[in-house]
Design an enzyme around this catalytic site. Structure first.
Site: not given
Length: 324
Positions: A236, A265, A285
């Site tokens: 993260r 994001e 991601h």
């Protein structure tokens, strides 16, 4: 039960065997991203339940206060993107299988891929080849180098296995409790935090993002790294103090970075300074984005939906909602 599935960008879930578990439910799959709370409210106002696609959508108090029909959110893994107090206050049950016994092998494999891509300069070498310039530099062999894993958990353990197979040395740093557990398991633990960051050729983060780990990696940690070292984050972005990684890369410590996660994001700015840094390998991601991983995760998520519909909810994070 009217069920909404959010953020299935490539309409993948309908193709998975586990999707058949939702037979008998009224399911709507959304493939695009809702950009505002107003858009989400309009989209979800008639649904009883929502399936989340990891952390692609934040579930805020403002959103929950405006969805009186919503009774269930089903997802998998941690939930830093969900306002739990607002869920409970609004009578919304969150069900999330924390998969305590199984690592995400997809995330572990992607971590290894990023390490290899950075060490061997694969994106830059590809770009040079396509430009007709042939080789652009000299990479590094991983065998004999030291991989530092910050965190002593399932995914980090899988990465350690891959690294050892490549001939790397593995060193850990973590909370005091986890360090002691690692020692008892016969693993190597760094003598100190500073020795961990300064002594490793590659440092990879494998921690959950909770209030106590937010910003746990600081500017000083990165400044202690070797000029030729690689910093990797597939966990993260919030684990790193905001702005510290770009600052560190600009200062030359760490020398390189390979990341799959970002503070905000999705990243849609083609000029983003972190994405475009010459010493950065970045992916959007996708650590968990494989068909195999989706089948594992959404099988659990859909089981939670079916259990709730049958009046026997499982994997409840806020069971007090059902007790009231």
């Amino acid at each position: 039960m009217k069920l909404a599935i959010l953020d299935d960008y490539f309409d993948t879930l309908r193709t998975l065997p586990c999707f058949s578990k939702l037979e008998g439910q009224e399911v709507t799959v959304f493939n695009d991203r809702a950009e505002s709370t107003d858009e989400l409210v309009e989209r979800l106002q008639d649904f009883d339940a929502v399936v989340l696609f990891r952390e692609r959508t934040k579930v805020t108090k403002e959103l929950l206060d405006r969805l009186p029909k919503l009774k269930l959110i089903s997802q998998r893994s941690g939930y830093p993107h969900v306002d739990m107090e607002a869920c409970t206050a609004n009578g919304v049950l969150l069900c999330s299988n924390m998969h305590a016994g199984t690592p995400s092998y997809a995330a572990a494999e992607h971590t290894l891929a990023l390490i290899l891509a950075s060490a061997r300069q694969i994106p830059a070498q590809m770009a040079s080849l396509r430009e007709g310039a042939w080789q652009m530099g000299v990479g590094k062999t991983l065998r004999g180098r030291t991989l530092g894993l910050y965190g002593y958990g399932r995914i980090g353990g899988a990465v350690a296995g891959y690294a050892k197979a490549l001939g790397m040395k593995v060193v850990y740093w973590a909370s005091e409790t986890s360090r002691e557990r690692a020692r008892q398991d016969g693993e190597t633990v760094a003598e100190s935090r500073e020795a961990f960051f300064s002594g490793c050729d590659v440092v990879s983060l494998h921690l959950r993002l909770v209030p106590t780990t937010r910003g746990i990696v600081t500017e000083n940690d990165l400044a202690a790294m070797k000029p030729g070292s690689i910093f990797v984050n597939t966990s993260r972005a919030g684990l790193i103090r905001e702005g510290a990684l770009l600052e560190g890369l600009n200062a030359g410590r760490p020398g390189f970075a390979a990341i799959d996660v970002f503070d905000k994001e999705p990243v849609t700015d083609p000029g983003d300074p972190l994405v475009n840094h010459p010493n950065m390998v970045a992916t959007p991601h996708i650590g968990f984005v494989t068909e195999d991983e989706f089948e594992l995760q959404f099988s659990d998520i859909f089981d939670q939906v079916v259990a709730y519909a049958d009046g026997k909810p499982i994997n409840m994070i806020n069971p007090e909602v059902c007790e009231g």
